[in-house]
Motif scaffolding. Structure first.
Motif, PDB file in Angstrom:
ATOM      1  N   THR A 139      -9.528   0.382   0.669  1.00 19.87           N
ATOM      2  CA  THR A 139      -7.677   1.044   0.831  1.00 19.87           C
ATOM      3  C   THR A 139      -7.320  -0.591   0.476  1.00 19.87           C
ATOM      4  N   HIS A 162       0.873  -1.427   0.084  1.00 15.16           N
ATOM      5  CA  HIS A 162       0.204  -0.211  -0.106  1.00 15.16           C
ATOM      6  C   HIS A 162       1.463   0.856   0.207  1.00 15.16           C
ATOM      7  N   LEU A 163       2.064   1.400   0.933  1.00 10.02           N
ATOM      8  CA  LEU A 163       3.009   2.570   1.505  1.00 10.02           C
ATOM      9  C   LEU A 163       3.458   2.796  -0.289  1.00 10.02           C
ATOM     10  N   GLU A 199       1.030   5.143  -1.956  1.00 10.07           N
ATOM     11  CA  GLU A 199       1.969   6.853  -1.516  1.00 10.07           C
ATOM     12  C   GLU A 199       2.986   6.559  -1.944  1.00 10.07           C
ATOM     13  N   LYS A 200       3.546   6.063  -2.885  1.00  5.61           N
ATOM     14  CA  LYS A 200       4.771   5.899  -3.667  1.00  5.61           C
ATOM     15  C   LYS A 200       5.979   6.533  -2.101  1.00  5.61           C
ATOM     16  N   ALA A 201       6.010   5.672  -1.477  1.00  4.69           N
ATOM     17  CA  ALA A 201       6.757   6.223  -0.369  1.00  4.69           C
ATOM     18  C   ALA A 201       8.364   5.672  -0.758  1.00  4.69           C
TER      19      ALA A 201
END
Lengths: 571, 538
Positions: A287, A52-53, A57-59
């Motif tokens: 999500t 997910h990240l 969120e393009k972490a």
């Protein structure tokens, strides 16, 4: 064959009795399994979080690194817990089998030699070894998995409900079906197992029959047709078995189907929810993290149950073996109540008994025994035998000679009356016994004699063997008393085996020696040696009591008793 | 491994079935992997598209292809698993038949002297557990191992195509270690324990039987508890070894699972770099690790199977040893049968290995039509002599020749089958009337006429039980049925009472008109009618 339900219940009771003594091992196994389940859940949480990240969120990598560390730790924890689980499971089964073996052996001792002699040693050994080993899978795999298939899905379900209650409901909808699955799987597996074992045992029985009679088939030139029969029957059974399998496998297919469909339904629901197509309930809050996590958990929800269905045959095997063991343990209770049932060996019995009778005589007081209500083998027999007497029991076969010997040995208890040997109850101290068949163990001559007299010196052992005329045989062996009993695959003859047993009596120096037909069925060579040996024992002042028809033995006795029609009288 | 060779050859005789079975297993496995991987891809894709849609950015997604794929995999997983199990169990049962028939062939080819004398229990364990170990060799071991290897390569290709060759290599290296850990390493670490197990079991069984046989003596000596405790220790030791092997197998399973999971972590970590550089999309990034996680299913079948490979080898070795195709020893001399002679023996020496010879320089000539009696006490070698006469045993020196003969062995052997089938062994073409006549001859006709099934009466443990004497007479009747012109009867009347024996002897005489009969017994009254009697060992 279907076993009656009551029987099965008793077997389950017995199995859970074994569980009780080893509860902590099973609890440990379940705890480790639960830990592995929790680690799996944590692994999936990290995995979904990372995806997910990273994707949504393009972490950057630096932000993901600690999560990756957590993921690896969870995976390692899972592996360790898995390893510990199998180790504990193996230990548990080890303990249970030890308990079961001890129980069975104690039962043998309660039965006593006489009752035990009626049962084939082969089948008793099979129960003690193979049937007990058949309990392994039940305790190592099935029982812990049974608990795990409840605990782990509940944990997963709780988490899924927390994430998205609608997806939780999808899983929950299949949850009431789980008991149904189990029943289905169970019935299928049970039937499968039963069918399989019956087929296999029937087939092997017939095959064994043919193999045993192979020489006969060869002699009549019929091996080819026998091969054909084996082929045909095997094939016939295959077809019958497959018919059953077609139904039996359906149950696990149903489980598989529900698991697959649940995963598919959840995947599609989550996909549509993420697209925003479902405006109902918790769906808008989905999500990638919660969606992916639910998807990853869905197969883990069904996995414990699938594992359980794989282990179901362990249960059937344990129930089958348990039923046979229990049948043996149960059958005995009523029958025999021999005097010599002490849990401890006679030699360690405390000597603080109260002298109930004369200290230097063997006394029977009004002893009665009946195997059938209408036929008394011994009817109120009273008898006194002096110390050092040599007594021959004679009389018609079935007249009660062996019964009397068994009573004196304490292998049988009288219905009424008292038996005392030199003031002590029958069977409460060590004495010499020579049955119809000699007994020997694999090992050296010395091993065989030290079985009953562990402290005997080498010299005493050699002397005893010479006393029964085994000296020449001993001299022919390279290592004397330390050579193997059966070298070059050559065993002892029946007569030599009986003389070996007699040598044990020589070494042990018993006061009382009971012998059941000591010369019956012996070749003339052995007969002479046995007669000589008994003569030596008599000269040494031992009290000898033997049953016999043999003239020379009757001559050896200083008193001959006729046992017949429930009475014992001097001749 | 060489001990497995003949069995593998036999198993691969059905290579077509094995291949289809493996394909079905592969289909089930790939359906499972596909279901999860595609679902993961689908969820990621929808999440990304959903975000775009929520931000009112126009985006499209094809829902039908992945949705249809997910439904297809869900169904194909179930169906292929069901078909696969059914098909492969069928194969196992076919292999069982093959192995039995092959075993029986081998046994039948070996002479009695060469065949090891095993007890019933030993044969039973050979024919059940040892054969079972072999007939499931393919399903438990070969198929899953090759499948695991194949699927690993498929995933390698997938990784190389979707990600890059560097990541694919890293993944396949980790999986390679997992594979070795689950197969070869387990085998190496358990082979000693596993191969010892059966011998240990056999030794323990012997010790228990000895304990039980000596129970009376041990009880009298007050040693049952001590000896029982010793037995318990022996049993416990065997179980402890097994626990050790089980634990090792368990740790190897855990280890290979660990590596599979780590390979998924590695694929994810390395995939992120590609993702950030834009080389792959998010959904594709998710697909590979999930597929890798699914590999655990096929890998988890391996350690247990390889943990038992040592035992399987031991089983194969035992079967090879006990049922080996022994060559017939060459008779040391050849001799032709003179005219009017039913049997001739010249300068024969009969000797078992490691025993003193039973006979040396034994000569005998029997004319056709003669009734010869041979007397000897037990242990004088009567039965060995009869074995030589009938050709079952080859003399170690000298020669023996005879007309084709029918031989009543000292041991009564009846098969668990109908009375008719047992009798027909002697003469497969005999009519019912002839069967009844021969039954009358041995005084059993009355006995079976009263049975409901008459000639179809089932003999053996599950059918009508015969007394020892009755069984002996059925065996005698079977030999009397034989068209052979020479009959050898070893203790024909064991367990038969005097009156019946005399009656049978009287009735046999006319029936055997023109045949040569050699009967062997321990005493003259146990012989049927004779013209000449020789005494052994005087």
């Amino acid at each position: 064959m279907t076993r009656p339900a009551l029987d099965q219940r008793a077997v389950r009771r017995w199995l859970s009795g074994l569980t009780r003594d080893n509860r902590h091992w099973i609890q440990g196994t379940v705890a480790a399994g639960t830990l592995a389940g929790v680690a799996t859940i944590i692994q999936m949480v990290f995995l979904a979080r990372i995806v997910h990240l990273g994707i949504i969120e393009k972490a950057p990598a630096s932000e993901l690194a600690p999560l990756f560390t957590g993921l690896v730790l969870a995976i390692v924890a899972r592996a360790v817990a898995q390893g510990v689980q199998t180790q504990l499971a193996a230990r548990c089964s080890e303990q249970v089998r030890r308990t079961a073996r001890r129980q069975i052996h104690q039962h043998w001792r309660n039965l006593g030699p006489l009752a035990l002699g009626q049962i084939s040693a082969g089948s008793l050994a099979r129960e003690w070894i193979d049937h007990v080993d058949a309990l392994h899978g039940y305790f190592a795999r099935f029982l812990p998995q049974m608990a795990l298939s409840l605990v782990v899905p509940v944990l997963i379900l709780a988490l899924v409900f927390y994430l998205d209650w609608l997806a939780g409901i999808f899983l929950l909808l299949s949850a009431p079906l789980i008991p149904l699955f189990m029943a289905l799987v169970g019935m299928g597996a049970e039937k499968l197992n039963q069918q399989h074992f019956e087929t296999i045992s029937r087939l092997s029985g017939q095959f064994l029959d043919k193999v045993r009679g192979l020489t006969t088939l060869q002699l009549f030139g019929q091996t080819a047709s026998a091969t054909e029969v084996i082929q045909q029957r095997s094939d016939h059974y295959r077809r019958i078995t497959l018919k059953t399998l077609r139904v039996a496998f359906l149950s696990s297919a149903v489980l598989e189907f529900f698991a697959s469909v649940a995963i598919a339904v959840i995947a599609i629901y989550i996909g549509f929810g993420l697209l925003g197509y479902i405006a109902y309930g918790p769906s808008p809050d989905l999500t990638l993290f919660s969606g992916l996590l639910i998807l990853l958990l869905a197969p883990e929800f069904f996995q414990p149950l699938r594992t359980l269905s794989q282990h179901y045959h362990d249960r059937a095997a344990a129930l089958g073996a348990g039923a046979e063991i229990l049948a043996r343990l149960g059958s005995a209770g009523q029958e025999a109540a021999p005097a010599n049932t002490g849990a401890e060996d006679a030699e360690v019995e405390p000597l603080t008994f109260k002298p109930a009778a004369c200290l230097d005589a063997i006394e029977l007081t009004s002893v009665s025994l009946a195997f059938r209500p209408d036929h008394k083998v011994l009817n109120s027999v009273s008898l006194a035998i002096g110390k050092g007497d040599v007594i021959a029991l004679t009389g018609p076969s079935g007249g009660g000679k062996s019964t009397l010997l068994n009573l004196l040995a304490g292998f049988l208890a009288p219905d009424s009356g008292d038996i005392h040997l030199f003031g002590r109850p029958a069977g409460s101290f060590a004495f010499g016994w020579l049955g119809q068949s000699g007994f020997l163990v694999h090992g050296t001559w010395a091993d065989n004699l030290r079985l009953t007299s562990p402290d005997a010196s080498d010299v005493a052992i050699e002397a005893a063997l010479r006393n029964v005329g085994l000296g020449a045989l001993l001299d022919s062996r390279e290592d004397g008393i330390f050579s193997k009993l059966s070298e070059d695959g050559q065993g002892l003859s029946g007569g030599q085996a009986r003389r070996l047993s007699l040598a044990r009596i020589f070494v042990a120096d018993y006061d009382v020696i009971l012998l059941d037909e000591p010369t019956a069925g012996l070749d003339s060579d052995s007969e002479i040696h046995v007669l000589e040996a008994l003569h030596k024992l008599a000269l040494a002042g031992k009290t000898l009591i033997f049953s016999t028809h043999h003239q020379a033995l009757l001559a050896l006795a200083n008193r001959v008793l006729l046992v017949s029609g429930g009475e014992v009288r001097d001749v | 491994m060489s001990e497995l060779k003949p069995w593998l050859k036999l198993i691969f005789g059905r290579s077509g079935r094995l291949f289809i079975g493996a394909l079905l297993m592969l289909a089930a496995l790939l359906s499972g992997l596909g279901l999860l991987a595609l679902s993961g891809w689908f969820i990621t894709e929808t999440a990304l598209v959903g975000i775009l849609l929520a931000a009112s950015v126009p985006a499209t997604i094809n829902l039908y292809v992945p949705g249809g794929g997910i439904r297809f995999f869900a169904v194909s997983r179930t169906v292929s698993r069901y078909v696969e199990r059914l098909y492969n169990h069928d194969t196992v049962l076919r292999l069982l038949t093959d192995i039995r028939v092959d075993l029986f062939h081998r046994l039948a080819a070996a002479g009695r002297g060469q065949r090891r004398e095993l007890t019933g229990a030993q044969w039973l364990s050979r024919l059940t557990s040892d054969v079972d170990a072999l007939d499931t060799l393919y399903l438990r071991l070969i198929a899953p191992a090759s499948l695991a290897a194949f699927v690993t390569l498929v995933l390698f290709a997938l990784a190389a195509v979707l990600f890059d060759i560097r990541i694919a290599t890293g993944v396949v290296l980790m999986l390679g270690v997992a594979f070795v850990l689950a197969t070869l390493a387990v085998y190496v670490r358990t082979v000693k324990i596993a191969s010892r197990q059966s011998d240990q079991q056999e030794a323990l069984r012997m010790a228990v039987v000895e304990h039980l046989e000596g129970f009376a003596e041990l009880t009298a000596a007050g040693r049952t508890g001590k000896h029982g405790a010793w037995l318990m220790r022996q049993a416990h030791q065997a179980v402890s070894e097994q626990v050790k092997a089980d634990s090792r197998t368990g740790w190897h399973l855990a280890g290979s699972n660990l590596l599979i999971n780590l390979s998924a972590v590695f694929a994810l970590w390395a995939g992120f770099e590609l993702f950030r550089s834009g080389a792959i999309s998010g959904p594709v990034l998710v697909l590979l690790p999930i597929a890798l996680l699914g590999l655990a299913e096929v890998y988890s079948m391996l350690p247990e199977a390889f943990g038992k490979l040592g035992a399987t080898q031991a089983s194969a070795a035992r079967l090879n040893r006990d049922c080996r195709n022994a060559e017939w020893p060459v008779a040391s001399g050849d001799i032709s049968l003179p005219a009017d002679t039913a049997l001739i023996a010249k300068d024969m020496k009969i000797k078992y290995p490691e025993h003193a010879p039973l006979f040396t320089h034994f000569d005998l000539q029997v004319k056709t039509g003669e009734r010869l009696g041979i007397l000897g006490h037990s242990g004088s070698g009567k039965s060995s002599l009869a074995d030589v006469f009938s050709g079952l045993l080859i003399p170690s020196n000298g020669a023996c020749a005879s007309l084709p003969c029918a031989y009543l062995t000292q041991k009564t052997v009846l098969f668990e089958d109908t009375l008719r089938a047992n009798l027909l062994l002697g003469d497969p073409d005999a009519s019912d009337a002839r069967l009844w006549r021969v039954l009358e001859l041995v005084d059993l006709a009355e006995r079976f006429r009263t049975e409901e099934d008459q000639l179809d009466t089932w003999l053996g443990s599950s059918g009508s039980r015969l007394s020892g004497g009755e069984a002996r007479r059925v065996a005698l009747a079977r030999v009397l049925m034989s068209p052979a012109s020479l009959l050898i009867l070893d203790e024909p009347f064991t367990g038969v009472d005097t009156a019946t024996r005399e009656k049978i002897t009287r009735q046999m005489d006319p029936w055997l008109e023109g045949k040569t009969v050699i009967s062997l017994a321990h005493g003259p009254d146990a012989l049927p009618g004779t013209d000449r009697v020789i005494q052994l060992g005087v």
